[in-house]
Design an enzyme around this catalytic site. Sequence first.
Site, PDB file in Angstrom:
ATOM      1  N   HIS A 164       0.872  -1.177   0.000  1.00 49.51           N
ATOM      2  CA  HIS A 164       0.000   0.000   0.000  1.00 49.51           C
ATOM      3  C   HIS A 164       0.912   1.231   0.000  1.00 49.51           C
ATOM      4  CE1 HIS A 164      -2.823   2.952   1.709  1.00 49.51           C
ATOM      5  NE2 HIS A 164      -3.796   2.123   1.399  1.00 49.51           N
ATOM      6  N   ASP A 211       3.316  -3.721   7.913  1.00 53.88           N
ATOM      7  CA  ASP A 211       2.037  -3.053   7.688  1.00 53.88           C
ATOM      8  C   ASP A 211       0.950  -4.110   7.872  1.00 53.88           C
ATOM      9  OD1 ASP A 211      -0.282  -1.961   6.759  1.00 53.88           O
ATOM     10  OD2 ASP A 211       0.462  -1.527   4.745  1.00 53.88           O
ATOM     11  N   GLN A 248      -4.339  -4.825   7.081  1.00 56.58           N
ATOM     12  CA  GLN A 248      -5.320  -5.806   6.595  1.00 56.58           C
ATOM     13  C   GLN A 248      -5.189  -7.144   7.316  1.00 56.58           C
ATOM     14  OE1 GLN A 248      -7.759  -5.123   4.554  1.00 56.58           O
ATOM     15  NE2 GLN A 248      -7.100  -3.168   3.697  1.00 56.58           N
ATOM     16  N   LYS A 283     -10.634  -0.307  10.372  1.00 59.72           N
ATOM     17  CA  LYS A 283     -10.768  -1.506   9.535  1.00 59.72           C
ATOM     18  C   LYS A 283     -11.129  -2.728  10.377  1.00 59.72           C
ATOM     19  CE  LYS A 283      -7.351   0.066   6.151  1.00 59.72           C
ATOM     20  NZ  LYS A 283      -8.137   0.386   4.963  1.00 59.72           N
ATOM     21  N   CYS A 310      -4.689   2.419  -3.783  1.00 65.12           N
ATOM     22  CA  CYS A 310      -3.466   2.980  -3.169  1.00 65.12           C
ATOM     23  C   CYS A 310      -2.301   2.003  -3.339  1.00 65.12           C
ATOM     24  CB  CYS A 310      -3.658   3.309  -1.695  1.00 65.12           C
ATOM     25  SG  CYS A 310      -4.997   4.447  -1.392  1.00 65.12           S
TER      26      CYS A 310
HETATM   27  N1  PMP Z   1      -1.895  -0.489   4.581  1.00 68.53           N
HETATM   28  C1  PMP Z   1      -2.845  -1.240   4.014  1.00 68.53           C
HETATM   29  C2  PMP Z   1      -2.490  -2.620   3.544  1.00 68.53           C
HETATM   30  C3  PMP Z   1      -4.138  -0.734   3.864  1.00 68.53           C
HETATM   31  O1  PMP Z   1      -5.074  -1.481   3.281  1.00 68.53           O
HETATM   32  C4  PMP Z   1      -4.414   0.573   4.310  1.00 68.53           C
HETATM   33  C5  PMP Z   1      -5.802   1.186   4.130  1.00 68.53           C
HETATM   34  N2  PMP Z   1      -6.371   0.957   2.888  1.00 68.53           N
HETATM   35  C6  PMP Z   1      -3.389   1.302   4.919  1.00 68.53           C
HETATM   36  C7  PMP Z   1      -2.149   0.740   5.027  1.00 68.53           C
HETATM   37  C8  PMP Z   1      -3.620   2.681   5.414  1.00 68.53           C
HETATM   38  O2  PMP Z   1      -4.551   2.680   6.448  1.00 68.53           O
HETATM   39  P1  PMP Z   1      -5.222   4.055   6.922  1.00 68.53           P
HETATM   40  O3  PMP Z   1      -5.756   4.713   5.705  1.00 68.53           O
HETATM   41  O4  PMP Z   1      -6.292   3.606   7.863  1.00 68.53           O
HETATM   42  O5  PMP Z   1      -4.159   4.844   7.602  1.00 68.53           O
END
Ligand code: PMP
Length: 412
Positions: A126, A203, A206, A229, A366
């Site tokens: 991401h 990270d 998920q 999430k 993203c």
């Molecule tokens: N890493 C991953 C794998 C994600 O899916 C996301 C959110 N789509 C993020 C980081 C970022 O999370 P947040 O927007 O809640 O800060």
Amino acid sequence: MNQMTLDINRIREDFPILKETMNGRPLVYLDSGATTLKPQVVTDAVNYYNTKKTSNVHRGVYQLSNDATELYEGAREKVKNLLNAKKVEEIVFTKGATQALNLVAQSYGLYNLKPGDEVIVSELEHHSSFLPWQHVARVTGAVLKFIPLDETGHITVENFKKVLSDKTRVVAINYVSNVMGYISPIKEITALAHEVGAIVSVDAAQAVPHMKIDVQDLDCDFLSFSGHKMCGPTGVGALYGKYELLNAMEPIEFGGEMIDIVGEVTSTWKDAPYRFEAGTPVIAGAIGLGAAIDYLQAIGFDEIAQHEYELRRYALEKLEELGGITIFNKDAKTGIISFNIDGVHPHDAATIYDAEGVCVRAGHHCAQPLMGWLCQPATLRASFYLYNTKEEVDAFIEATRKGKEFFDGVFF
Ligand code: PMP
């Protein structure tokens, strides 16, 4: 298929939004990878703080503030237990995974990397996992190296070894990909990274919502996730960091409550985690996250993961029956399906899902480097969570069929 592991009807009662409609249709929410719905207990916990316990934390010389502090620190304890961290001081509250991942890059990376040092990332990241290190590399002269993905897009230990070297200082990778839903071999990668003296930042945005996490077993150095999430409110997340590392790191935000002694020329900081929580922290959010953790733990992460996976399997079967669908992550073991309807741009398909009351994500998620790897401008993504049903999958399949039919021959 087996939906007996969870009492879905009872679970759905906990989520008031599921009684809402979208475009006159029953709401079918299949975008939990973006954010999850909130159970009433989470809203109640936030309301309880706002209506009965509002006051600032850590500064109170009165009972109300002590109560708020207890609720806030109680939530930190819940995160610690959720991740099986060694101690509560290893948990920093942030506004989400993005802020947590940036904190590691800026506080650890900017201070510890020098020209020629290597940072290992992957195309499966991401942007929130990858961009902070791209920035750090640009500023410090460190070099970014990408783990070559295997032919299905997985991060493998074998391919990790190809980029690991005695210059590797940092490994920054996802635990579960938000596009492919693949689970990365974090434990094995961490062990190898430690052999060359590198730290590992995971990270887990998920992963934490969907599976049991044990940071001591993984032995990773940092791990980040978001509350929203996993049934919690937006605006809160957490960073886990090994205490000896965290406590040696410089704050990146300065202000109230993170200091020890303030002088005109220099100042000193509180120990971790407080040195990283400048200003009034996310009190209501953390309390809501604590309630979300209790809620999910009472249901059981293994049961949730199995339910999502079963829904995914059922949906895949039905998509394959439809035909004319390209699935990008056929062998994922989680509740995410990334796909496109052949010949239909995902943003066009999204309009049909919208009209049918089905929330799915369309876009690059993203993860533009991964879109490059997939040779797609964008994909559709359906992501399941504990409240989804087989009937909702049927509605999703029906919307997909209509999308295929509607656009058939429009462009090709
Ligand atoms: N890493 C991953 C794998 C994600 O899916 C996301 C959110 N789509 C993020 C980081 C970022 O999370 P947040 O927007 O809640 O800060």
